[in-house]
Design a protein around this motif. Sequence first.
Motif, PDB file in Angstrom:
ATOM      1  N   GLN A 210       3.904  10.579   5.241  1.00 36.46           N
ATOM      2  CA  GLN A 210       4.444   9.891   4.071  1.00 36.46           C
ATOM      3  C   GLN A 210       5.922  10.273   3.853  1.00 36.46           C
ATOM      4  OE1 GLN A 210       2.616  11.037   0.414  1.00 36.46           O
ATOM      5  NE2 GLN A 210       3.032   9.077  -0.572  1.00 36.46           N
TER       6      GLN A 210
ATOM      7  N   GLU B 279      -1.100  13.693   6.652  1.00 37.94           N
ATOM      8  CA  GLU B 279      -0.852  12.510   5.822  1.00 37.94           C
ATOM      9  C   GLU B 279       0.444  12.683   5.019  1.00 37.94           C
ATOM     10  OE1 GLU B 279      -3.312  10.441   2.415  1.00 37.94           O
ATOM     11  OE2 GLU B 279      -4.590  11.184   4.041  1.00 37.94           O
TER      12      GLU B 279
ATOM     13  N   LYS C 216      -2.856  17.015  -6.941  1.00 38.64           N
ATOM     14  CA  LYS C 216      -2.682  16.623  -5.536  1.00 38.64           C
ATOM     15  C   LYS C 216      -3.162  17.755  -4.628  1.00 38.64           C
ATOM     16  CE  LYS C 216      -0.687  14.463  -1.967  1.00 38.64           C
ATOM     17  NZ  LYS C 216      -1.515  13.483  -1.323  1.00 38.64           N
TER      18      LYS C 216
ATOM     19  N   ASN D 113       0.615   3.976  -2.781  1.00 40.56           N
ATOM     20  CA  ASN D 113       0.409   5.378  -2.381  1.00 40.56           C
ATOM     21  C   ASN D 113       1.427   6.289  -3.030  1.00 40.56           C
ATOM     22  OD1 ASN D 113      -1.809   5.131  -0.903  1.00 40.56           O
ATOM     23  ND2 ASN D 113      -0.772   4.979   1.091  1.00 40.56           N
ATOM     24  N   ASN D 114       2.688   5.861  -2.958  1.00 43.77           N
ATOM     25  CA  ASN D 114       3.756   6.670  -3.575  1.00 43.77           C
ATOM     26  C   ASN D 114       3.471   6.903  -5.050  1.00 43.77           C
ATOM     27  OD1 ASN D 114       5.317   7.247  -1.413  1.00 43.77           O
ATOM     28  ND2 ASN D 114       6.998   5.854  -1.890  1.00 43.77           N
TER      29      ASN D 114
ATOM     30  N   SER E 178       0.832  -1.207   0.000  1.00 44.25           N
ATOM     31  CA  SER E 178       0.000   0.000   0.000  1.00 44.25           C
ATOM     32  C   SER E 178       0.868   1.260   0.000  1.00 44.25           C
ATOM     33  CB  SER E 178      -1.008  -0.009   1.141  1.00 44.25           C
ATOM     34  OG  SER E 178      -0.361   0.272   2.340  1.00 44.25           O
ATOM     35  N   LYS E 179       2.034   1.190   0.675  1.00 42.07           N
ATOM     36  CA  LYS E 179       2.957   2.345   0.645  1.00 42.07           C
ATOM     37  C   LYS E 179       3.414   2.609  -0.786  1.00 42.07           C
ATOM     38  CE  LYS E 179       5.117   2.236   5.148  1.00 42.07           C
ATOM     39  NZ  LYS E 179       6.268   1.662   5.810  1.00 42.07           N
TER      40      LYS E 179
ATOM     41  N   LEU F 199       0.617   6.638  -6.713  1.00 44.39           N
ATOM     42  CA  LEU F 199      -0.583   7.459  -6.931  1.00 44.39           C
ATOM     43  C   LEU F 199      -0.300   8.935  -6.655  1.00 44.39           C
ATOM     44  CD1 LEU F 199      -3.531   5.330  -5.536  1.00 44.39           C
ATOM     45  CD2 LEU F 199      -2.995   5.890  -7.902  1.00 44.39           C
ATOM     46  N   ASP F 200       0.405   9.177  -5.535  1.00 42.20           N
ATOM     47  CA  ASP F 200       0.726  10.567  -5.198  1.00 42.20           C
ATOM     48  C   ASP F 200       1.607  11.193  -6.261  1.00 42.20           C
ATOM     49  OD1 ASP F 200      -0.775  10.659  -3.060  1.00 42.20           O
ATOM     50  OD2 ASP F 200       0.820  10.667  -1.548  1.00 42.20           O
TER      51      ASP F 200
END
Length: 522
Positions: A416, A412, A365, A352-353, A348-349, A355-356
């Motif tokens: 991150q 958040e 963003k 997330n990376n 998931s990290k 996607l961000d």
Amino acid sequence: MKRPHLKFSGLGSLVLLLPLMTYTLYQWFERDKDEAFIQQIYNRQLDTILFSVNQYSWNKFEFWTSAISDIHHAPDETRKRIVNLLKQNRSLIGICMLDSNGSRIFEVGRFSRIFAKNEEATEKVREKILLYQHQLKRMKRRAIEGYMRPLSLNLDDLDPSIDLILIPVASAGDSAENWIIAGLYLDKFQFIQDIVVRKFTEINDGNLIFAIQSQTGKILYNSDSETEHAFEKTDTMWILPDLQIMVKLKGTTLQSLSKQRIQKNLLFLLIINLLLGIGIVILMQNVSKAVKLARMKSDFVANVSHELRTPLALIRMYAETLEMGRIRSKEKQKRYYQTIMNECSRLSKLVNNILDFSKIESHSKKYVFQMIQPDLWLRETLSVTQFHLDQKGFALDVRIDAQVPRIKADREAITQAFTNLLDNAVKFSGDSRNIQVCLEKVNTEIHISVRDWGVGIEPADQKHIFQKFYRVGSSLIHDVKGTGLGLSLVKHIMQVHHGRIEVKSELGQGSTFSLFFPIGGI
Ligand code: ADP
């Protein structure tokens, strides 16, 4: 490493630059010829100017003589015209008519200046005319052939400013030999002022200097009398042959002007060469950057696939094993579940990376800022990762100053950023199992650092690690997994918070990554 793209862009640049460089060199070697050519053009221009001044004066004179040429057929009318001419032209002092022997038929004009009503002067003019009998005869002969050429006599002994110009105007009676000669008394200075200089001023665009010089070398007129000049073009006045009209360029000479022109052209060409050269260098740099980025992107795809495949395989394997019910020991089962959870959190990290990163690239963003107490936030974040670190056998040295003031941040996002640093410290620790995390206030900033005693980063790489997709060395030979996105995300997050990220590292000694937030926030 071979770089074919650079070779091609180098060749392309050469194809672009070569014709221009050849032309520049050609211009350089031909500059003497070009100078001579430009001089020739300017020379002609100056000639043309003198010519038109002469032509205009001549036309004026011709107009006067044609006005009086009809004396034989319409004497009364012609006399009237003569009086009018004298009234309208200050430089025309008087007009006389002579028969072919040089005897005066009549004389009109403002002669008081010359003759002072004294017979002696009149006699002197007559004597002078007689002296030129020979030329007068020749003039008449030429007039018969249709070629009217004036004869100019200066009356220096009576008045140096006055010239008598004789010209045959009409044949008298039947004999071709019997020509009437008109004599025009001209005030030279007035003529210069009213006719010659006026014409020159009309032509001059301000770049020329004009002068008139007598036979003795005396300057009678100079449009720029303040400085002495060497005039470049000289011509004799057709109507007053004892005068020279002269012209030159203002403030420069023909030679230096043509030199300047050529130098300017060459300089211009050189600048274009230079600009093109700079353009080509920039282009090549950009091409090389784009190629590097493309290579990093393709590495990234390989890395991501690898990163996804490994945890998925692990999760599947442990889940299958658990499902089969082969694992009896509760302890072991718990470890398997934990591994599945760890791998899920890693996945998931990673997602997330990615996607961000894609949100940042597309500028979509969004951040939600709030006031955060840094020490509380950090303790909370560490408590979540503690288990993971313990599992890998890391000893975490945490130094938190509980007095630090609050910051304005997106919870958040900073979580991150921090976990990315912590993950890197774990990944690149090598054999070391120590990590230090510090939180303190330094001047007007909050400083959060993550320190490891691992592989470290070479100074040359330190400049690049914050670029997207950048990984030290080739990622495929890297035994440490990663995508090259983590630090570029952290850098972006810090920029959004008006803070910064810094790295201190030594190869083989470890690294310290520091985040600086402004106190109170944005
Ligand atoms: P990733 O870790 O996914 O490769 P990052 O952007 O997080 O991507 O890091 C870029 C590169 O910087 C890494 O590949 C690694 O070579 C180097 N790096 C980052 N953190 C450390 C660290 N703590 N120690 C040594 N090298 C590091």
